[in-house]
Write a protein that holds these residues in place. Structure first.
Motif, short mmCIF file in Angstrom:
data_model
loop_
_atom_site.label_atom_id
_atom_site.label_comp_id
_atom_site.label_asym_id
_atom_site.label_seq_id
_atom_site.Cartn_x
_atom_site.Cartn_y
_atom_site.Cartn_z
N ASP A 219 1.02 -0.81 -0.21
CA ASP A 219 0.21 0.23 0.31
C ASP A 219 1.06 1.28 -0.19
OD1 ASP A 219 -2.17 -1.02 0.26
OD2 ASP A 219 -2.67 -1.68 2.35
N LEU A 220 0.36 2.00 -0.92
CA LEU A 220 1.51 3.78 -0.87
C LEU A 220 0.90 4.45 0.41
CD1 LEU A 220 1.20 3.91 -4.60
CD2 LEU A 220 3.11 3.35 -3.21
N ILE A 221 2.19 4.85 1.16
CA ILE A 221 1.10 5.20 2.16
C ILE A 221 1.23 7.38 2.07
CG2 ILE A 221 1.25 6.37 4.81
CD1 ILE A 221 0.57 3.30 3.60
N SER A 222 2.21 7.49 1.58
CA SER A 222 2.37 9.45 1.38
C SER A 222 3.53 9.29 0.41
CB SER A 222 2.89 10.46 3.02
OG SER A 222 4.13 9.33 3.38
N ILE A 223 3.69 10.85 0.18
CA ILE A 223 5.22 11.43 -0.95
C ILE A 223 5.78 12.53 -0.60
CG2 ILE A 223 3.26 11.53 -2.95
CD1 ILE A 223 7.19 10.55 -3.83
N SER A 224 7.16 11.95 -0.19
CA SER A 224 7.39 13.95 0.01
C SER A 224 8.04 14.62 -0.75
CB SER A 224 8.39 13.85 1.75
OG SER A 224 7.58 12.87 2.32
N PHE A 225 7.72 15.73 -0.97
CA PHE A 225 8.79 16.54 -2.51
C PHE A 225 9.99 16.97 -1.60
CE2 PHE A 225 4.57 15.19 -4.12
CZ PHE A 225 5.06 15.11 -5.36
N ASP A 226 10.98 17.00 -2.37
CA ASP A 226 12.18 17.83 -1.71
C ASP A 226 11.89 19.32 -2.25
OD1 ASP A 226 14.27 19.55 -1.68
OD2 ASP A 226 15.81 18.54 -2.12
N CYS A 227 12.03 19.52 -1.54
CA CYS A 227 11.16 21.12 -1.35
C CYS A 227 11.72 22.04 -2.70
CB CYS A 227 11.52 21.69 0.02
SG CYS A 227 9.64 22.05 0.92
N VAL A 230 10.09 22.36 -5.73
CA VAL A 230 8.69 21.90 -5.77
C VAL A 230 8.61 23.16 -5.41
CG1 VAL A 230 7.43 19.97 -6.52
CG2 VAL A 230 7.87 21.04 -4.42
N GLN A 231 9.42 24.43 -5.57
CA GLN A 231 10.21 25.64 -5.03
C GLN A 231 8.27 26.71 -5.89
OE1 GLN A 231 13.39 27.71 -4.89
NE2 GLN A 231 12.95 29.33 -3.44
N LEU A 237 1.33 28.05 -3.44
CA LEU A 237 0.17 28.43 -2.37
C LEU A 237 0.65 28.72 -1.30
CD1 LEU A 237 0.47 24.62 -1.91
CD2 LEU A 237 -1.07 25.60 -3.04
N THR A 238 1.61 30.02 -0.86
CA THR A 238 1.73 30.71 -0.01
C THR A 238 1.15 31.85 -0.23
OG1 THR A 238 4.46 29.43 0.45
CG2 THR A 238 3.42 31.84 1.06
#
Length: 243
Positions: A219-227, A230-231, A237-238
């Protein structure tokens, strides 16, 4: 009345109010202004395109099937040695999970575009980390509550697009789980980089665990992108959250 409806339609988009397309178009139609109706349709299409651009998907090769989804704007920031934007993933309905042999063929898509893959060329198999949330009861019996989480680091585009994906090896039996843990423990203490074990190869290789566990599901839980990767999206978003 027309003035009030006009202000409502204007407020929907200026204030980023959540409203169904049907209600927005009905409000514009009530005014009887075709130009405003066209503008409303254009704004709705722009909102749709914006939502698409922030869609996170984990797919098979070529974009099908879609195994899990998330929304970039729903992510959270956390810091380790670098800053990461963590996005929770939800497995798609009708999907019973992913087999071990499918893992190297997964694609991480951001806004429909391939951001990175889990191919052997991009996965950093020596740096895989185990998240063991189970009590050491010494039992070899599998349990529905047994959590087998693993973090898989990925470097794509020559290190320009980095990510870490968290998976759950659903109810994996204790012996192969101990094999993975011991391999990672070895890597943590080994100073010779050429002697490190490729844990991802053990997990997915054609002569490794897929042979012993052909029905093992992931199962896939989460994905973390190097900031830093994706700056631009984070800046958008900010700007929206702090008008």
């Amino acid at each position: 009345c027309s003035l009030a409806i006009s202000r409502l339609v204007h407020g929907i988009y200026c204030n980023n109010m959540s409203i169904s397309p049907e209600l927005a178009l009905a409000a514009a139609a009530a005014i009887g202004d075709k130009a405003l109706q066209e503008q409303t349709k254009e704004l709705l299409e722009l909102k749709r395109q914006l939502a698409e651009s922030r869609k996170v998907e984990i797919t098979g090769s070529g974009g099908r099937p879609v195994y899990a989804r998330g929304q970039f704007e729903d992510g959270k920031l956390f810091n380790t040695l670098r800053s990461w934007w963590d996005v929770h993933l939800t497995m798609c309905e009708g999907n019973d999970g992913i087999f071990l042999t499918n893992l190297p063929h997964l694609e991480i898509r951001l806004g429909g575009i391939v951001y990175a893959t889990l191919s052997e060329d991009e996965v950093q198999g020596h740096d895989v980390i185990i998240l063991d949330n189970n009590s050491n009861d010494g039992s070899d019996v599998s349990s529905p509550q047994r959590c087998r989480n693993m973090l898989i680091p990925i470097e794509s585009g020559g290190g320009c697009r980095n990510a870490t994906i968290q998976i759950d090896l659903r109810d994996m039996p204790e012996p192969p789980w101990k094999l993975l843990k011991s391999s990672i423990s070895y890597n943590l203490t080994e100073s010779n980089i050429n002697a490190l074990i490729d844990v991802f190869d053990i997990l997915t290789g054609p002569r490794q665990l897929p042979v012993r566990l052909p029905d093992q599901v992931v199962d896939l839980i989460s994905i973390s992108f190097d900031c830093s990767s994706v700056q631009s999206m984070l800046s958008c978003l900010t700007d929206q959250r702090n008008p």
